[in-house]
Design a protein around this motif. Structure first.
Motif, PDB file in Angstrom:
ATOM      1  N   SER A  46       2.869  -8.750   4.040  1.00 21.96           N
ATOM      2  CA  SER A  46       3.392  -7.372   4.049  1.00 21.96           C
ATOM      3  C   SER A  46       4.346  -7.211   5.213  1.00 21.96           C
ATOM      4  O   SER A  46       4.060  -7.641   6.333  1.00 21.96           O
ATOM      5  CB  SER A  46       2.247  -6.358   4.172  1.00 21.96           C
ATOM      6  OG  SER A  46       2.759  -5.055   4.418  1.00 21.96           O
ATOM      7  N   ASN A  47       5.479  -6.563   4.952  1.00 21.42           N
ATOM      8  CA  ASN A  47       6.398  -6.234   6.048  1.00 21.42           C
ATOM      9  C   ASN A  47       6.367  -4.750   6.384  1.00 21.42           C
ATOM     10  O   ASN A  47       7.255  -4.235   7.067  1.00 21.42           O
ATOM     11  CB  ASN A  47       7.824  -6.699   5.736  1.00 21.42           C
ATOM     12  CG  ASN A  47       8.485  -5.898   4.627  1.00 21.42           C
ATOM     13  OD1 ASN A  47       7.847  -5.087   3.954  1.00 21.42           O
ATOM     14  ND2 ASN A  47       9.775  -6.128   4.423  1.00 21.42           N
ATOM     15  N   TYR A  68       7.786  -4.460   1.276  1.00 26.58           N
ATOM     16  CA  TYR A  68       6.972  -5.052   0.220  1.00 26.58           C
ATOM     17  C   TYR A  68       5.531  -5.209   0.703  1.00 26.58           C
ATOM     18  O   TYR A  68       5.252  -5.299   1.899  1.00 26.58           O
ATOM     19  CB  TYR A  68       7.521  -6.414  -0.209  1.00 26.58           C
ATOM     20  CG  TYR A  68       7.314  -7.522   0.805  1.00 26.58           C
ATOM     21  CD1 TYR A  68       6.151  -8.305   0.793  1.00 26.58           C
ATOM     22  CD2 TYR A  68       8.272  -7.791   1.789  1.00 26.58           C
ATOM     23  CE1 TYR A  68       5.957  -9.316   1.728  1.00 26.58           C
ATOM     24  CE2 TYR A  68       8.085  -8.798   2.716  1.00 26.58           C
ATOM     25  CZ  TYR A  68       6.923  -9.556   2.693  1.00 26.58           C
ATOM     26  OH  TYR A  68       6.720 -10.543   3.619  1.00 26.58           O
ATOM     27  N   ARG A  69       4.638  -5.227  -0.239  1.00 29.93           N
ATOM     28  CA  ARG A  69       3.233  -5.597  -0.024  1.00 29.93           C
ATOM     29  C   ARG A  69       2.833  -6.531  -1.157  1.00 29.93           C
ATOM     30  O   ARG A  69       3.067  -6.225  -2.321  1.00 29.93           O
ATOM     31  CB  ARG A  69       2.322  -4.375  -0.045  1.00 29.93           C
ATOM     32  CG  ARG A  69       2.455  -3.428   1.133  1.00 29.93           C
ATOM     33  CD  ARG A  69       1.403  -2.314   1.008  1.00 29.93           C
ATOM     34  NE  ARG A  69       1.348  -1.491   2.191  1.00 29.93           N
ATOM     35  CZ  ARG A  69       1.713  -0.191   2.235  1.00 29.93           C
ATOM     36  NH1 ARG A  69       2.172   0.401   1.129  1.00 29.93           N
ATOM     37  NH2 ARG A  69       1.624   0.482   3.355  1.00 29.93           N
ATOM     38  N   GLY A  95       2.841  -6.955   9.115  1.00 29.39           N
ATOM     39  CA  GLY A  95       3.020  -5.906  10.093  1.00 29.39           C
ATOM     40  C   GLY A  95       1.695  -5.174  10.268  1.00 29.39           C
ATOM     41  O   GLY A  95       0.683  -5.529   9.640  1.00 29.39           O
ATOM     42  N   ASP A  96       1.673  -4.168  11.114  1.00 25.96           N
ATOM     43  CA  ASP A  96       0.460  -3.349  11.252  1.00 25.96           C
ATOM     44  C   ASP A  96       0.369  -2.443  10.025  1.00 25.96           C
ATOM     45  O   ASP A  96       0.836  -1.300  10.024  1.00 25.96           O
ATOM     46  CB  ASP A  96       0.510  -2.533  12.545  1.00 25.96           C
ATOM     47  CG  ASP A  96       0.111  -3.344  13.761  1.00 25.96           C
ATOM     48  OD1 ASP A  96      -0.862  -2.975  14.421  1.00 25.96           O
ATOM     49  OD2 ASP A  96       0.764  -4.366  14.029  1.00 25.96           O
ATOM     50  N   ASP A  97      -0.213  -2.976   8.967  1.00 30.01           N
ATOM     51  CA  ASP A  97      -0.281  -2.311   7.667  1.00 30.01           C
ATOM     52  C   ASP A  97      -1.745  -2.063   7.322  1.00 30.01           C
ATOM     53  O   ASP A  97      -2.463  -2.978   6.920  1.00 30.01           O
ATOM     54  CB  ASP A  97       0.389  -3.188   6.611  1.00 30.01           C
ATOM     55  CG  ASP A  97       0.441  -2.523   5.243  1.00 30.01           C
ATOM     56  OD1 ASP A  97      -0.134  -1.429   5.076  1.00 30.01           O
ATOM     57  OD2 ASP A  97       1.058  -3.113   4.331  1.00 30.01           O
ATOM     58  N   PHE A  98      -2.172  -0.810   7.465  1.00 27.14           N
ATOM     59  CA  PHE A  98      -3.573  -0.466   7.294  1.00 27.14           C
ATOM     60  C   PHE A  98      -3.939  -0.176   5.838  1.00 27.14           C
ATOM     61  O   PHE A  98      -5.049   0.265   5.560  1.00 27.14           O
ATOM     62  CB  PHE A  98      -3.931   0.730   8.177  1.00 27.14           C
ATOM     63  CG  PHE A  98      -4.044   0.383   9.637  1.00 27.14           C
ATOM     64  CD1 PHE A  98      -5.283   0.299  10.255  1.00 27.14           C
ATOM     65  CD2 PHE A  98      -2.912   0.125  10.400  1.00 27.14           C
ATOM     66  CE1 PHE A  98      -5.392  -0.034  11.591  1.00 27.14           C
ATOM     67  CE2 PHE A  98      -3.011  -0.212  11.738  1.00 27.14           C
ATOM     68  CZ  PHE A  98      -4.253  -0.293  12.329  1.00 27.14           C
ATOM     69  N   SER A  99      -3.006  -0.449   4.909  1.00 24.57           N
ATOM     70  CA  SER A  99      -3.338  -0.227   3.501  1.00 24.57           C
ATOM     71  C   SER A  99      -4.303  -1.292   2.984  1.00 24.57           C
ATOM     72  O   SER A  99      -4.999  -1.077   1.995  1.00 24.57           O
ATOM     73  CB  SER A  99      -2.062  -0.229   2.653  1.00 24.57           C
ATOM     74  OG  SER A  99      -1.489  -1.523   2.599  1.00 24.57           O
ATOM     75  N   TYR A 100      -4.352  -2.448   3.664  1.00 28.55           N
ATOM     76  CA  TYR A 100      -5.314  -3.485   3.302  1.00 28.55           C
ATOM     77  C   TYR A 100      -6.632  -3.190   4.016  1.00 28.55           C
ATOM     78  O   TYR A 100      -6.680  -3.053   5.241  1.00 28.55           O
ATOM     79  CB  TYR A 100      -4.795  -4.864   3.716  1.00 28.55           C
ATOM     80  CG  TYR A 100      -3.543  -5.282   2.980  1.00 28.55           C
ATOM     81  CD1 TYR A 100      -3.614  -6.008   1.792  1.00 28.55           C
ATOM     82  CD2 TYR A 100      -2.282  -4.951   3.477  1.00 28.55           C
ATOM     83  CE1 TYR A 100      -2.460  -6.385   1.115  1.00 28.55           C
ATOM     84  CE2 TYR A 100      -1.123  -5.330   2.809  1.00 28.55           C
ATOM     85  CZ  TYR A 100      -1.221  -6.035   1.621  1.00 28.55           C
ATOM     86  OH  TYR A 100      -0.078  -6.410   0.954  1.00 28.55           O
ATOM     87  N   THR A 101      -7.692  -3.104   3.267  1.00 30.30           N
ATOM     88  CA  THR A 101      -8.978  -2.741   3.847  1.00 30.30           C
ATOM     89  C   THR A 101      -9.630  -3.929   4.549  1.00 30.30           C
ATOM     90  O   THR A 101      -9.239  -5.086   4.344  1.00 30.30           O
ATOM     91  CB  THR A 101      -9.947  -2.234   2.767  1.00 30.30           C
ATOM     92  OG1 THR A 101     -10.281  -3.324   1.889  1.00 30.30           O
ATOM     93  CG2 THR A 101      -9.326  -1.088   1.973  1.00 30.30           C
ATOM     94  N   LYS A 102     -10.614  -3.613   5.347  1.00 26.74           N
ATOM     95  CA  LYS A 102     -11.409  -4.645   6.009  1.00 26.74           C
ATOM     96  C   LYS A 102     -11.974  -5.619   4.979  1.00 26.74           C
ATOM     97  O   LYS A 102     -11.905  -6.849   5.160  1.00 26.74           O
ATOM     98  CB  LYS A 102     -12.542  -3.992   6.806  1.00 26.74           C
ATOM     99  CG  LYS A 102     -13.497  -4.988   7.458  1.00 26.74           C
ATOM    100  CD  LYS A 102     -14.568  -4.272   8.282  1.00 26.74           C
ATOM    101  CE  LYS A 102     -15.620  -3.651   7.402  1.00 26.74           C
ATOM    102  NZ  LYS A 102     -16.751  -3.096   8.197  1.00 26.74           N
ATOM    103  N   TYR A 290      10.875 -10.473   5.293  1.00 22.23           N
ATOM    104  CA  TYR A 290      10.077 -10.465   6.527  1.00 22.23           C
ATOM    105  C   TYR A 290      11.050 -10.723   7.679  1.00 22.23           C
ATOM    106  O   TYR A 290      11.027 -11.754   8.339  1.00 22.23           O
ATOM    107  CB  TYR A 290       8.960 -11.515   6.477  1.00 22.23           C
ATOM    108  CG  TYR A 290       7.829 -11.178   7.422  1.00 22.23           C
ATOM    109  CD1 TYR A 290       6.859 -10.256   7.040  1.00 22.23           C
ATOM    110  CD2 TYR A 290       7.739 -11.730   8.686  1.00 22.23           C
ATOM    111  CE1 TYR A 290       5.824  -9.912   7.904  1.00 22.23           C
ATOM    112  CE2 TYR A 290       6.721 -11.399   9.554  1.00 22.23           C
ATOM    113  CZ  TYR A 290       5.763 -10.491   9.156  1.00 22.23           C
ATOM    114  OH  TYR A 290       4.751 -10.154  10.024  1.00 22.23           O
ATOM    115  N   ASN A 291      11.880  -9.714   7.902  1.00 22.40           N
ATOM    116  CA  ASN A 291      13.079  -9.858   8.729  1.00 22.40           C
ATOM    117  C   ASN A 291      12.844  -9.298  10.134  1.00 22.40           C
ATOM    118  O   ASN A 291      13.397  -8.271  10.516  1.00 22.40           O
ATOM    119  CB  ASN A 291      14.254  -9.147   8.040  1.00 22.40           C
ATOM    120  CG  ASN A 291      15.571  -9.365   8.728  1.00 22.40           C
ATOM    121  OD1 ASN A 291      16.320  -8.428   8.968  1.00 22.40           O
ATOM    122  ND2 ASN A 291      15.881 -10.607   9.063  1.00 22.40           N
TER     123      ASN A 291
END
Length: 335
Positions: A46-47, A68-69, A95-102, A290-291
């Protein structure tokens, strides 16, 4: 192993004897690792990022980037293709992407560890310590938590007011959980000078890290540092060479940023103390997005081709692509 005084380090940083420095670094690498080069296959899944770092193209305010994710099956497919083609470390990076859960990230780690004999590295930013503890239970082996600078004031500036002490606490907490820890700096950040780099070297060495990265600053056109001068490539090589001498058993990558300056940048890095290469195995449709800096992942190739090219490069330099997971040698009391 060699010991260096502050004055000797400063002299090397100023370029007083590059040939000697690079030879010492190469001898140190060879003494610890022989001719083996470790390969870390990176899936940049994820970017999307909630941070506002001044130097990074993924920063949240950048509206020009194609975000993108990847879904979990796609992430697993890329990682498994890398593992089946010989990669013994898989790096899950975002990136710091909190949409992915633990639990989702834990599922990725568990599946990879159950299906393949690999080490798993996490590079997912400032997630909760409880989450990192859970992922350790799932089998995650390593974490990458970059500092970029050891100067607290400069850190706060480049990361839009974030706390250096909080970042340092995170590194120490993750080490206490049993993770191998990687961190590092950007050489030539706007606002830094040669004395800052000297302090960076001493600070990183005192942290006793398992992996240490140092790449040159590359200005991104869609950041507040767009008009700043790029870092000095030769100075970046001096920094990684000094890191090798000061930290014999740490894993030190020849970063992809080196190739943005020189098509043979990473090859030169391997001859100057580095012992790790980290090819991207992100699906080709998203790899260029992922730039973080211009030139990163600019060539879209298949996962298997990426690993094949990396191994060929290593062999052509008379090194050996390692078939091991490449754990740090610090634990083997080589320091």
């Amino acid at each position: 192993m060699y010991e260096l005084s502050k004055l000797e380090i400063l002299n090397y940083l100023n370029g007083h004897n590059d040939d000697e420095l690079f030879e010492l670094a190469d001898q140190t690498r060879k003494y610890i690792f022989g001719n083996e080069i470790f390969i870390r296959a990176i899936v940049e899944f994820s970017n999307v990022c909630n941070k506002k770092c001044f130097y990074c193209g993924l920063r949240a305010p950048n509206s020009k980037i194609n975000r993108y994710r990847l879904d979990l099956p796609t992430i697993l497919e890329a990682a498994e293709t890398a593992a089946s083609n010989g990669a013994r470390t898989i790096v899950l990076q975002s990136g710091d992407d909190f949409s992915y859960t633990k639990k989702q990230i834990g599922e990725l780690v568990t599946e990879l560890k159950n299906r393949y004999d690999v080490a798993v590295t996490l590079s997912v930013g400032d997630r909760g310590l409880d989450e990192y503890a859970y992922w350790a239970q799932c089998g995650a082996d390593r974490c990458l938590i970059k500092l970029e600078t050891s100067n607290p004031e400069l850190y706060e500036k480049i990361r839009s007011g974030e706390s250096f002490e909080a970042r340092l606490h995170r590194i120490k907490s993750l080490r206490d959980m049993g993770y191998e820890i990687g961190s590092g700096i950007i050489v030539g950040l706007p606002g830094s000078n040669i004395k800052d780099i000297l302090q960076d070297l001493l600070f990183l060495t005192d942290l006793k890290l398992d992996m240490i990265a140092a790449g040159p600053f590359i200005p991104h056109p869609d950041t507040p540092f767009a008009e700043c001068a790029a870092g000095d490539l030769l100075l970046s090589y001096r920094v990684t060479a000094l890191l090798r001498i000061l930290n014999p058993g740490a894993n030190i990558p020849a970063t992809s940023a080196l190739d943005s300056f020189d098509s043979r940048g990473r090859e030169l890095g391997l001859g100057r103390g580095c012992n790790v290469i980290m090819p991207s195995v992100t699906p080709s449709a998203h790899r260029a997005d992922y730039n973080i800096y211009p030139g990163k992942n600019s060539v879209a190739i298949d996962v298997s081709d990426s690993l094949f090219q990396t191994e060929n490069m290593i062999r052509n330099l008379n090194f050996i692509p390692s078939s091991s997971k490449g754990f740090s040698r610090r634990s083997k009391n080589v320091q």
